[in-house]
Write a protein that holds these residues in place. Structure first.
Motif, PDB file in Angstrom:
ATOM      1  N   ASP A 253      60.461  74.963  34.156  1.00  0.00           N
ATOM      2  CA  ASP A 253      61.395  74.171  33.344  1.00  0.00           C
ATOM      3  C   ASP A 253      62.741  74.129  34.049  1.00  0.00           C
ATOM      4  N   ASP A 254      63.351  72.948  34.074  1.00  0.00           N
ATOM      5  CA  ASP A 254      64.639  72.822  34.745  1.00  0.00           C
ATOM      6  C   ASP A 254      65.804  73.203  33.831  1.00  0.00           C
ATOM      7  N   ASN A 255      65.499  73.584  32.586  1.00  0.00           N
ATOM      8  CA  ASN A 255      66.551  73.978  31.651  1.00  0.00           C
ATOM      9  C   ASN A 255      66.526  75.494  31.463  1.00  0.00           C
ATOM     10  N   GLN A 259      63.816  78.121  29.566  1.00  0.00           N
ATOM     11  CA  GLN A 259      63.173  79.224  30.292  1.00  0.00           C
ATOM     12  C   GLN A 259      63.352  80.540  29.542  1.00  0.00           C
ATOM     13  N   ASN A 277      62.426  76.461  38.488  1.00  0.00           N
ATOM     14  CA  ASN A 277      63.273  75.401  37.942  1.00  0.00           C
ATOM     15  C   ASN A 277      62.750  73.977  38.144  1.00  0.00           C
ATOM     16  N   SER A 278      61.621  73.817  38.828  1.00  0.00           N
ATOM     17  CA  SER A 278      61.142  72.461  39.091  1.00  0.00           C
ATOM     18  C   SER A 278      59.647  72.463  39.384  1.00  0.00           C
ATOM     19  N   GLN A 281      59.082  73.641  42.955  1.00  0.00           N
ATOM     20  CA  GLN A 281      59.135  75.102  43.082  1.00  0.00           C
ATOM     21  C   GLN A 281      57.864  75.755  42.542  1.00  0.00           C
ATOM     22  N   MET A 302      61.150  66.580  34.679  1.00  0.00           N
ATOM     23  CA  MET A 302      61.976  67.317  35.637  1.00  0.00           C
ATOM     24  C   MET A 302      62.303  66.409  36.809  1.00  0.00           C
ATOM     25  N   GLU A 304      62.961  65.260  40.755  1.00  0.00           N
ATOM     26  CA  GLU A 304      62.286  65.433  42.047  1.00  0.00           C
ATOM     27  C   GLU A 304      60.767  65.366  41.912  1.00  0.00           C
ATOM     28  N   ASP A 306      58.034  65.651  38.613  1.00  0.00           N
ATOM     29  CA  ASP A 306      57.865  65.953  37.191  1.00  0.00           C
ATOM     30  C   ASP A 306      56.606  66.788  36.960  1.00  0.00           C
TER      31      ASP A 306
END
Length: 373
Positions: A253-255, A259, A277-278, A281, A302, A304, A306
């Motif tokens: 999760d990018d938030n 997280q 975060n992505s 990653q 997300m 870059e 999703d």
């Protein structure tokens, strides 16, 4: 709007079980209940607006009706067990193993009716009875959901399926609710070519009956499904939590707040979780890690890369060495978007299921138990 509500709900869920005094616990409880009500209102208003504007299109597929009713029963297993209200399911022998109907719409009707039945029943039981009706050139599935709850006054029955209507003003204060569930059920039944009605007596309970128009597949399809079905309407659910704390999870999760919430809930279940975060990653972590993750919670939106693309990348890893013989993780979508709009895309990308934010501990625990079993 759901995104911000989900974060607030998640953090309040995290507070539950921490070292709070009695007054603080009461405050957190109020926040949690209010948040759940707001999420329910948002979802129901969205669903009704889609139905009212004709956006919902019926998609008939082959359904094993016994399996579908077992799944609906399973959704309310913990609530039923905790309240001491058993749910009994019976399918008449005359109902074909396979019918053709829209399983998503049928499940939503059943969930709405079962949710109401449990809400308004303090003692006794709930029964689901399915039967078949044959008319000229048409076949209909008939389902009765009967409870031993508080009942509905006779002068209120004709209005019970109206929008924002509940039997009594005191009902909303005592039991909560939006007054949209039955209105949505009525719309869904009509979309499926059927009718819904209720028979009720104050203090003795209610029976909600609905019919939907169905198709019957060819005999070969029915025979194949009959051989593959292993469930039973009287078969108890097996719940085994052994091994839950040996699972490893990856939260994507990018938030940062999301997280924290999900990792915190998993920690309460004694499950170790890594976080990234992505989507990119996540793929890199799996490639570099010596750990075989059992489950991945994948945010859908997300930058870059999703969640849908990341899921496909991860699944592709396990089609060739060195991952070919390694255990492939189960990937679940996690999103604040309404389930009806995103679930199909999640499943088609290879995910095993779709979880709506805000997640709560009981929902997460039930998912983990099913994975362990």
């Amino acid at each position: 709007m759901r995104k911000w509500v989900a974060q607030a709900m998640g953090m309040s869920e995290m507070l539950v079980g921490t070292d709070l005094n009695k007054e603080q616990s009461e405050y957190v409880g109020i926040i949690t209940r209010s948040g759940k009500t707001l999420v329910d209102i948002l979802d129901r208003v969205l669903n009704y607006s889609k139905l009212d504007s004709g956006e919902v299109i019926m998609e008939a597929t082959n359904i094993n009706i016994r399996s579908l009713l077992d799944e609906c029963h399973a959704i309310f297993y913990f609530q039923s067990s905790e309240s001491g209200i058993p749910i009994n399911v019976h399918v008449d022998s005359g109902v074909p193993i396979i019918i053709m109907a829209d399983s998503v719409l049928l499940k939503q009707i059943m969930i709405n009716l079962l949710s109401n039945a449990l809400k308004f029943t303090k003692a006794g039981n709930i029964s689901i009875i399915a039967s078949i009706l044959h008319k000229v050139d048409s076949h209909f599935l008939n389902i009765n959901v009967t409870d031993s709850g508080i009942g509905i006054p006779q002068d209120k029955i004709e209005h019970i399926f109206n929008v924002f209507t509940q039997a009594e003003s005191s009902t909303s204060r005592e039991f909560g609710g939006t007054g949209l569930g039955l209105a949505i059920s009525k719309k869904l039944v009509e979309v499926m070519g059927g009718e819904i009605s209720v028979d009720s007596e104050m203090g003795k309970g209610s029976t909600f009956s609905f019919t939907i128009k169905i198709g019957l597949p060819d005999s070969k399809t029915i025979s194949n499904e009959k051989n593959s079905y292993t469930g039973s309407e009287t078969q108890p659910l097996s719940i085994d939590i052994q091994g839950m704390n040996t699972l490893s999870a990856l939260v994507v999760d990018d938030n940062i707040v999301n997280q924290m919430v999900l990792c915190g809930l998993l920690k309460k279940l004694e499950i170790n979780a890594e976080k990234v975060n992505s989507g990119k990653q996540a793929v890199e972590t799996i490639i570099a890690s010596e750990i075989d993750f059992d489950i991945i919670f994948m945010d859908c939106e997300m930058p870059e890369m999703d969640g849908f693309e990341a899921t496909q990348e991860i699944i592709n890893l396990y089609t060739s060495p060195p991952f070919l013989k390694r255990k492939q993780p189960k990937i679940y979508a996690v999103s604040a978007h309404n389930k009806s709009r995103r679930e199909k895309k999640a499943l088609s990308s290879g995910m095993k299921g779709y979880l709506e934010k805000p997640l709560n501990l009981s929902e997460l625990r039930e998912l983990i138990v099913n994975i362990v079993n």
